[in-house]
Each structure stands twice: as C-alpha cells, then as structure tokens.
Design an enzyme around this catalytic site. Structure first.
Site, PDB file in Angstrom:
ATOM      1  CE  LYS A  79      -4.170 -15.565   9.819  1.00 16.22           C
ATOM      2  NZ  LYS A  79      -5.541 -15.037  10.035  1.00 16.22           N
ATOM      3  CB  SER A 159      -5.801 -15.173  13.875  1.00 19.13           C
ATOM      4  OG  SER A 159      -6.438 -15.156  12.615  1.00 19.13           O
ATOM      5  CB  SER A 183      -8.486 -12.787  11.666  1.00 15.28           C
ATOM      6  OG  SER A 183      -8.836 -13.596  12.757  1.00 15.28           O
TER       7      SER A 183
END
Lengths: 495, 509
Positions: A79, A159, A183
């Site tokens: 990420k 996310s 997330s």
C-alpha cells in the site's frame, strides 16, 4: 502457466526450489498481470525495475538452493502509505505526490530480507482516510468482482482497496495494507480475499505514514490463510524503531493441515450488538450459516453481549479526527512534500499549501479534530472518547471470560456500486463501513476477515473472526478450518 | 567566571522604589541535557556542527518516523530531580503541544504536560553579594515540576527570506518550573547560580548560557501588601544570569511606574535587551495560543523503578547513589572541616575551578591556615585574574605554585606585597620559576629582624619631620603615609605588622 499466479505461496515456493519455475518468469508473469489489470487502477506506482533486480538476486539464491524464506522470489505489493526507499510514497495525496522517502518501513525491509519481490505500490484513499479507495488523487480503484466499464462498477472497499484488488487478481501473492478501523478487512471482504489485522504492537509501524497512531497496524491481504501466515511470520516481532511494538519474542505460527484440525469444544461468541439495523439480510444469513456450521462441527456457539459496541463508531471518529489533526500538522511544505507558490508570509504559505495539498475529507477531519482538542473542549470530547474506548476494551475483556473467539460480519453488505457509494458523505460511508471492524482497533485485538461465499449479485461475502491479544495462532487456525469447509470460489482471472 | 559576575550584579541593582510594593518572581528554566544524542533520535547534539548536520529523519518529521526515548536523558532527568529534592513520578507521560512555526517541523513539540517526570521539589540557596556589607541570607524556592521535552530548531531571518537550522530540533531539554517564591533579581541570580552549581556537579547540563544550554524565562508581577497576585509579564529567553537580575529589576521598576501612574500592567511576553538594559514587548505573541495538548500516542508511559517497584526504564534508587556531594553539603563541609566562614564557602562553591584549586592546595597539606588560603584566593587571586582578564578554569594548573605562595606567606617568609608580586609573576606568560625560586633570585625574604626594622622606622621619622609633627599634633591619619615610606625603604620586604608596632612605639615616645 497463468494458473501459477492463482496458486498459494507454499506451492510456488516449492516449484521455485525444485527449479520447475524460475523467479524471473514468475516475476514477469506477475508484472504482465499488473499491466493487464491497469483499468482497475489498483496501483499507483509500478516497480518493474526493483522487481527485476530483486528477482535476479532471488534467482541466484535459488541456484545455490539457499532461499531466504518461503517468500523468496514471491511477488508482493505494498500500500502506498508505507515508506519505500527511492520509491515514491504518495499516500494518494497531492501533498506527497512527489515524496520519495530515503528509508524503508520496517515491514518492507523485512519482506526484502525474506527475498520478496515488489511489483508495485497500491492505491488507497488519501492518507488512508476512507473505506472505498475512491478518494485518491489517482482516481478510484475498481473492484474486479462485478466489473463493468463506465461508472457502473463496484467499489473495492478501503482504504487498502488497491492491495485487495492486486491480490484478488493474482497480480501478487500477498499485499500489505494498513488497518486503522477496518482498512484491511473491509476491502478483503469486498474482494474475496483474506485480510488480517494483527494485534496492535505485533507488527512494527515504523515507516507506516500514520492515520491514527494508537490504532494503526500494518495488515496482510492474501488469498489463503496459509499465505497470510507466511507473510505474518516474516513481519511480526519487536522493532526498536517503534516504541509501541511488543518486546515479547514472536514465535512463528505453523498451522496443521485443515483436515487434521478440530474445533470441538471451541467457544465461539456471537455478539448480538453486531446485528445492527443496516446489516443486510444476506450477510446476516451467512453469519448464521457459519455459526450453525461451527456448532455442527462441535464448537460451542453462544450469543454474547458487548453493550458498548454502539458507541464505538462515534468514539472512533472523534479519536481519529484528533490524531489526524495532530499528525497532519507536519505537512506545511517546509521540509518535504507539496509547497504552494506563495511568498507573502510563512503563515500564508502554510495556509495555501495545506488548502491545495489536502482534499476535503482530510481538511474536514483536521478542522474537527482541532476543535475537539481545544482546551475548552478537550474533556468533553477527547477525554470522554478515551473513557468510552476503555469501556469498549472492557467489553472485550469481559467477553473473553465466556468465549475464546468472536464471529461477526466484516461488512454490512456486499460491495456497493461506486455511484451509490459516492452519493454519501465520507462520514456516513465510514460510519456504515467501519461498524463491525473498528471495535477491534479500539481494543487492539487481532481480527481476520475471510471470504465465505458469493452473494446473489455474485459478489464476495466475508465474515470476521476476532480473538484476544496475541491469539493469532488460534484465530488463524479457526479461519483456516472454516476456509477449508466453505471452499470460497476465488476469482479466476479472465478479463 | 561566576564570581566575576557577582560584582556587576550587585552594583547595578538598587532597592525597590516604593516600600509599599512587593514583587513576585517565578522562573522557568530550560536546561539542555548533557547527552551525545537527541531526546528521541540518534542524531548528534554537538553545538558547533555545520547547519542542518545533526538532523535525523525523525528530527525533520519525515512521515512514518517514530520517537524512541533516549534512556540517558531519562537518567539525567531523574538525577536532576533527585538533586533538587523532587518527588519522582513512577509513571510519567509525554504530550504533544501544537503550534505552527517553521523551526518546529512536526507542528508539535513533544513535552510532558499532564504527568511530568517529577514534581514538588525544593532548592535552598544563599543570597550573598560579594563586596557588599550585606550578610548572606538563606532562601528556599519550591519546584513545581521537572519535565522532559524536545527543543525546537532555529529560524534565521534574512532581509528577503527565512532559513531554518534543525541542528537543535529535538535536542533534549529539562524544563524546570519554579514556584513564584522569589522577590527580586538578586535572589533570582543567586538561585540560578546554585542551580548551575548543582547541574555542573551531577553533570546533567553544561550550563553554558552562551551556547543556549541554559535559558531562563522570568514571570514578574507586583502587588501591594496583602493584595492578591498582580497581572504578570513574562520575559522570555534571558541569556545570562546577569541579564536575569537586570531584567527582573528593570521590569519591577517599570511595573511600579505603570501602577503609580494609575495604569494597568498588561499580561504580555517581553524580551530583555541586554545592550539597552530594558525589557521590550515581543510582537509575535499577540494572540493567546491554544496548544491543543494531546497524549503522544507513539510513546508508552515512562516507568521509573524505585523502592519495591523494580521494573522501569531507569532505577531511581541506583541513580540516587550516584549523586556526588552537592554544593550545600560542600559549603557545610568547608565551614565545619576547614574553618571557613559562610561567605568564603559560598564564593568558593560558586566557582568550580576556584574550589578545585582550593581543594588541591589543601590536599597537598602545604597550608595550615585554610582561612588564610581562602582569603588569598578570593581576594588577591581573583582580583588579579579580573585585571588580566582570565578565568579561573584557565589557571587551575597553577594550584601548586599558589599553594607555595600561601605557604611562604603563612610561615612569614614573605609579606603580602611580595605575595601579590609573586602571584603576578607565576601567572605571567613566560614564567618558568617556582615562587620559592623567584624569592631566592630576587631576594624577597621578609625582613623580620627587630633591629633592622627599627632602623628603617627611625630613618623614616628623621627624614619626615613635618609629617611626624602633624602626627604628634593629633593628625593620626598620616600614620599610613609614614608606614608606606617604611615599606618603600625596605623595598617592600618588611614585616609590616611588626613595623606598625615599632613605628607607633617610636612616634609615641
């Protein structure tokens, strides 16, 4: 050959060791897949050059039959809120659009030390503030499930949506997400992969650009529980760079084959408060189904009550905004990151830089957080939220007297359509999306989301298991047990 | 260096203009902890490094970096707290204090606001002005709290641009908050001197004010007797002990003048202009800041082990054992064991190098009369150092020769004038001889022979008929002039005590 990308890490590791597959070919396969899924917008930065170098070095090690670990030569993704040396780390924001760190996050360094091959940095909501991977300056990440052209696609969840899509499509075997309120687990659930939020402090946060320091944990996304364990075994353990990391030595987890496990006598709790109003019937049914399944397998399944759950989301939101207000204070355009072309005064420079560098969601949270932290409001909001947080922790402590593990939904529905999702405010989105996931962050306990089956719409539905602190071995064993029974139909790539 | 300051301070001060006003002073001291690396990072703390050289990724707040507490700094904090009689908090916490400033990279400073490292201390000290007739008086000031915190960086303002140096950003500080127990600049200066003496002894701070290692903020208010506290002003960042005394005295007078003219004192932050010797309002502190304090989530609570609790990052009981003799104990020992008076003990303890010299001479056993030794060091030696503009720390090596001079003096081999001369000789740049050698070479042995001295006196009486006449007619003041002539006649070698007796006897015959 394409099937290779859909196998698990143990298999591919054996093939590499046997010489049946070369890391170079495996990496090329993964990089091809990465470019094939370009339209899903899962990646912000592709790291072909790093991948070539890393897989070359891995190849050398396999030549001498000396791989560093079972992740040696295995393509992974990270990420884009984990710092990577000499590789842009943007947090999907204008503020850090051109930020290239000079150091590695501990988790990335440990993956490198294990021989993993980085294919790219994945998309997220700006600074991880969101639950849809829609608020990125690089555009939304589209779910591979139920994909269609135009804006008629499903959100990937967030996310860490980019990481979830990358794993689901076989662009990598595992990916790092971060998990502050769900997330990692939320996109895992929407994309039909496994998403682990480890115990707070088990995995170092050094190099993870923070959202809420007291809740952030690096998360792991993979297609199987075993793969998740392989990655956790590389990441976990004390890091002197993170003062909140646990000093207790980490013992590597080894799960027995699913067929040899038994859950007889395992006490499983069903917290009634998670059956909230907005929970879809379909998710509720899956929840029931698995509860019955566990019971039939010999587990003791019982309803439990965690009375403060309903206050958790509002309390989470206050603490989140306060820490965001504080953490975002460093982005002033002086030392690094975006700087506005403003020369009137230092104050004006800050103001313009921050106005242009942050999106509305970030700015909103900064303003609200600062309001809560004003000395006249501190007791009323921040301190009160800390007290409620303690109550939520107590709920967990109490429930462990009765049961060993909790079974809950991960998300309230299957993956929403993008156009429906964006019609709501970020606050409403998060309030619904994080309902079942954020209590584990408030308490620091580990939780894992595993895919169970497909919804009527043909979309993945996941469930969440929550355990007490440092119970990952048990938590993941139960996850593997369920995984083996439900045999979730993983996405097989044909676009 | 400290004893040099004494004279300046006391001379420039004057009493309060009006007896009806009381002044109330509270100090806040930022002391930089003597540590090789910063409070939360491994970056160097050396003072003279090139701009932006001592900066780790954490110090410039690179995203994702985390603070790691420096154990050495905690030890120094605990040592200091113990030396100042504070109560150590077994658990203390760090907080973020938010404000925007270019030299504060994270947008917040990590400090200890809610649960500081230590609280409730006290410091006893003597207020004494060398060279005045005032007797020393004992004062006690309470310490509200001692906290650990980060320093900020430095902004450098050019005509058209501002530059930032982060070498100091994150440097370890102890903030000492004193209760408003002081009443004037003299007391503040004396308290700071005592603090410097203590911190130097336990080596937790270099106390080099010229390097910013010790910075002082003073809160000042005035009130009439029995009134509640008046509105206070804060003077920020005063860079010397002399400046602290001057700033406080100036500010008291200013506030009294404001009040007596019917005005009100405004709550404001001021700075001390050491050249113009006055305080001036600071412009950038107009708006009251809300620092939006928040617990620092990246640092777990700091545990200090003590008593039955054995787990903590440092152990207070073990540190307690490391504390050397503190200044107050030294003063006491000098009086009880060495027979010095209070003033002498204060002056010696306030000048570490002078004390070292004293102790070295005493250690050699050359000198019997310690009071004579102390007196010689405090008066003759310091006066000469002032004249030749040297610091005591530069001349510590001459202790042996100093001892020899005092020994000669004590045994009556030389007189005071010769002693002063020898002092100048041994401190001169190219001296290669011991005092004894100089005495021999230049034939400086004191003349003590009664007959010889009587001869000198008689000769002076004969040659100064008019002066002797004046003396006999009652102008006894001229005795000194006659005695001076005797000294001169003996080439300054006469035992002047004996000469005084002889001359008096001859004149009174």
């Amino acid at each position: 050959m394409d099937k290779l990308l859909n196998t698990n890490i143990k298999t591919v590791s054996r093939l590499l060791l046997d010489g049946a597959v070369k890391t170079k070919d495996l990496t090329e396969l993964a990089l091809n897949r990465v470019s094939e899924i370009h339209k899903l917008n899962a990646f912000i930065t592709l790291t072909q050059n790093e991948a070539q170098i890393q897989c070359g070095q891995s190849q050398e090690r396999y030549k001498t039959q000396k791989p560093l670990s079972e992740l040696d030569g295995v393509p992974i993704a990270i990420k884009d809120n984990f710092c990577t040396e000499n590789i842009k780390t943007t947090c999907a924001s204008k503020m850090l659009e051109n930020f290239t760190p000079t150091y590695n996050a501990t988790v990335y360094q440990r993956l490198l030390d294990a021989g993993a091959v980085l294919v790219g940095k994945t998309n997220l909501d700006q600074f991880a503030m969101g639950s849809g991977t829609i608020d990125s300056i690089f555009g939304p990440t589209k779910n591979v499930w139920g994909y269609s052209e135009g804006d008629n696609f499903r959100i990937s969840g967030g996310s860490s949506g980019g990481s979830a899509v990358a794993v689901a499509t076989g662009a990598c075997y595992a990916a790092l997400g971060s998990d502050t309120g769900g997330s990692t687990r939320n996109p895992a659930s929407y994309c039909g992969v496994v998403g682990l939020k480890p115990t707070y402090g088990l995995v170092s946060r050094s190099g993870l650009i923070p959202l809420v320091n007291s809740m952030d944990v690096p998360g792991i996304l993979a297609r199987t529980v075993d793969d998740t364990v392989s990655v956790l075994n590389v990441l976990a353990g004390f890091d002197p760079k993170d003062s909140t990391s646990l000093t207790k030595p980490y013992k590597k987890i080894r799960l027995p084959p699913a067929g040899k496990m038994s859950i007889k006598g395992l006490k499983v709790g069903i917290p009634i408060e998670y059956n909230c109003e907005q929970l879809s019937e379909e998710v509720c049914d899956v929840w029931n189904e698995i509860a019955i399944l566990l019971k039939n397998e010999g587990a003791i399944v019982k309803q439990v009550s965690m009375p403060n759950t309903e206050y958790s989301i509002v309390c989470y939101s206050i603490l989140n905004q306060c820490e965001v207000a504080s953490n975002m204070a460093r982005y002033d355009g002086i030392e690094y990151g975006f700087r506005a072309d403003e020369h009137y005064s230092t104050e004006k420079l800050y103001a313009t830089t921050r106005r242009l560098g942050f999106n509305d969601v970030v700015k909103n949270r900064i303003l609200t957080g600062n309001y809560f932290l004003l000395s006249r409001n501190y007791t009323k909001y921040f301190e009160q939220a800390l007290k409620v947080r303690r109550l939520i922790l107590n709920d967990f402590d109490n429930v462990w007297d009765d049961v060993t593990i909790l079974l809950t939904p991960t998300t309230l529905t299957d993956a929403p359509l993008y156009r429906d999702f964006v019609s709501k405010t970020n606050r409403d989105q998060c309030a619904a999306q994080d309902f079942c996931t954020q209590p584990a962050n408030m308490a620091g306990v580990p939780a894992v989301s595993i895919p169970i089956k497909l919804s009527k719409n043909g979309l993945p539905l996941g469930l969440q298991l929550i355990g007490k602190n440092l119970s990952e071995p048990l938590l993941l064993a139960v996850a593997k047990y369920i995984e083996n029974i439900v045999k979730f139909p993983h996405f097989s790539y044909k676009m | 260096m400290l004893s040099l300051m004494y004279n300046h301070i006391t001379r420039k001060l004057s009493a309060l203009p009006s007896h009806s006003w009381q002044s109330v002073i509270g100090l806040e001291v930022h002391a930089q902890i003597n540590s090789k690396s910063k409070l939360f990072s491994g970056a160097d703390t050396s003072f003279s490094s090139p701009v932006n050289d001592n900066v780790s990724l954490f110090d410039c707040s690179i995203p994702g970096t985390l603070p790691v507490l420096n154990k050495k700094c905690v030890e120094s904090g605990v040592l200091t707290a113990l030396a100042l009689n504070c109560r150590i908090n077994p658990v203390s916490c760090f907080d973020r204090k938010h404000y925007f400033y270019a030299d504060l990279p994270a947008g917040y400073q990590i400090t200890q606001q809610r649960f500081p490292l230590a609280v409730d201390g006290k410091l006893d000290f003597q207020v004494f002005s060398h060279g005045t007739n005032k007797l020393p008086n004992a004062v006690q000031v309470r310490i509200k709290q001692l906290q650990l915190e980060q320093d900020s960086g430095k902004s450098l303002h050019d005509s058209d641009r501002s530059l930032v140096d982060l070498n100091r950003a994150g440097a370890p500080l102890m903030e000492l908050v004193f209760e408003p127990d002081l009443t004037n600049g003299d007391e503040a200066a004396a308290m700071l001197k005592e603090l410097v003496a203590i911190l130097s002894r336990i080596d937790t701070c270099s106390c080099k004010m010229e390097e910013g290692a010790l910075r002082v903020d003073a809160n000042i208010s005035i009130r009439r007797e029995n009134e509640p506290l008046g509105t206070r002003t804060e003077i920020k960042n005063i860079g010397s002990i002399r400046g602290v005394a001057g700033a406080i005295e100036y500010e008291i007078k200013r506030q009294v003048a404001v009040r007596e003219a019917g005005g009100e004192v405004v709550n404001e932050t001021r700075s001390w202009d050491s050249v113009a010797r006055r305080t001036v309002p600071m412009r950038d502190k107009e708006v009251q800041q809300d620092y939006r304090y928040m617990p620092e989530p990246n640092l777990p609570p700091l545990h200090v082990a003590m008593g039955p609790i054995q787990t903590g990052s440092v152990n207070a009981d073990e540190l307690q054992r490391l504390i050397p003799e503190l200044p107050e104990e030294t003063r006491h020992r000098l009086r009880v064991e060495k027979g010095l008076n209070l003033e002498q003990s204060i002056i010696l303890v306030n000048d570490d190098s002078l004390l070292k010299i004293f102790q070295r001479i005493v250690g050699c056993g050359q000198v019997e009369n310690k009071k004579l030794l102390a007196n010689f060091l405090i008066n003759d030696f310091i006066t000469l150092l002032n004249k030749i503009e040297k610091d005591t720390c530069e001349v510590e090596e001459s202790a042996e020769y100093l001892g020899e001079i005092v020994e000669l003096l004590e045994k009556g081999h030389i007189n005071r004038t010769t002693a002063k001369f020898l002092l100048e000789e041994i401190l001169s740049e190219n001296n290669k001889h011991s005092p004894m050698e100089i005495v021999r070479k230049k034939d400086l042995i004191q003349i003590t022979d009664e007959k010889e001295l009587t001869a000198f006196c008689e000769k002076v009486i004969l040659e100064n008929e008019k002066v002797v006449q004046a003396y006999k007619s009652g102008k006894t003041k001229v005795f000194k002039a006659l005695l001076g002539s005797v000294a001169k006649l003996s080439k300054n070698k006469a035992d002047m005590a004996k000469c005084t007796v002889i001359l008096k006897r001859l004149l009174d015959e």
